[in-house]
Design an enzyme around this catalytic site. Structure first.
Site, short mmCIF file in Angstrom:
data_model
loop_
_atom_site.label_atom_id
_atom_site.label_comp_id
_atom_site.label_asym_id
_atom_site.label_seq_id
_atom_site.Cartn_x
_atom_site.Cartn_y
_atom_site.Cartn_z
N SER A 1 0.85 -1.19 0.00
CA SER A 1 0.00 0.00 0.00
C SER A 1 0.88 1.23 0.00
CB SER A 1 -0.89 0.02 1.25
OG SER A 1 -1.51 1.28 1.42
N TYR B 1 -1.80 -0.46 10.56
CA TYR B 1 -1.97 -0.86 9.16
C TYR B 1 -0.73 -0.51 8.35
CZ TYR B 1 -3.65 -0.79 4.34
OH TYR B 1 -3.78 -0.97 2.98
#
Length: 242
Positions: free
Chosen positions: A130, A143
């Site tokens: 990501s 995350y």
């Protein structure tokens, strides 16, 4: 044109969003694809693309390893399954921290570990990371940490598997028009805002990200291993907060 003819590709988290886009693009490139998803209702969508469905919870390490080993030789793996939990780290329960780690970082290692004995030379692995590993925001500490760990693992794995003739790269999408984002962006003002965050003026579709993953699996990307490819329409290239 990306060519994956005659190859067997595994895509995890393939039932929706980016995973389904990747599965679709791999099928379009001629691959035989197996899609893992933890939801039984994902079967119809995966099979509609001409792929094979297996219901697998990537957070369950023994079940995941057994499911991968049962597939036999794999020419490509896309470790796409992942979850996002946005909670300020000072309030995040340990159970949520552990869940993020199990799904986002541990599962890709288990998949490769289980597949490796049967993987041929010329195989390729794509770990879906990501842009949060590069530029994140408050509430995404855990995350972002798992995605940063995944990109670091990718670099090390590329050196470990290079002598076996296996390439390993990370693909880092940003905001993408998944089902959830599409639902949020129904109002034009919201869509205009999302588009403004990107150098190209538009948010990536799942098929655009999928095409990038399929290309990384193909021989056309033979020069790349240990790389992190940012597939976020320039979102993370901008200096300063949006």
């Amino acid at each position: 044109m990306t060519d994956l003819s005659g190859r067997h590709i595994l895509v995890t988290g393939a039932g929706a969003g980016i995973g389904l886009g990747i599965l679709r693009q791999c099928r379009a490139a001629g691959a035989r694809v197996t899609g893992f998803d933890n939801r039984a209702e994902a079967r119809a969508g995966i099979q509609a693309e001409g792929a094979t469905f297996a219901q697998v919870d990537v957070g369950d390490a023994p079940a995941l390893a057994a499911a991968v080993a049962a597939l036999g030789p794999l020419d490509g793996i896309v470790n796409n399954a992942g979850i996002t939990i946005q909670t300020p780290f000072e309030n995040m329960p340990v159970a949520d921290m552990d869940l993020l780690w199990r799904v986002n970082q541990r599962a890709p290692m288990i998949v490769v570990q289980a597949a490796l004995p049967a993987m041929p030379r010329g195989a390729a692995i794509v770990n879906v990371a990501s842009n949060h590993a590069r530029a994140s925001d408050q509430g995404y500490e855990a995350y972002a940490g798992t995605k940063g760990a995944l990109t670091a693992m990718t670099r090390a794995m590329a050196w470990s598997l290079g002598p076996r003739g296996i390439r390993v790269n990370a693909l880092a999408p940003g905001l993408t028009m998944t089902e959830a984002v599409t639902k949020i962006a129904k109002e034009q003002d919201c869509m205009d805002l999302f588009n403004s965050w990107h150098a190209t003026g538009h948010v990536s579709t799942v098929d655009e990200v999928g095409a990038a993953a399929a290309w990384l699996l193909s021989d056309a990307a033979a020069a790349l291993t240990g790389a992190e490819i940012l597939a976020d329409q320039g979102m993370s290239a901008r200096l300063g907060a949006l």
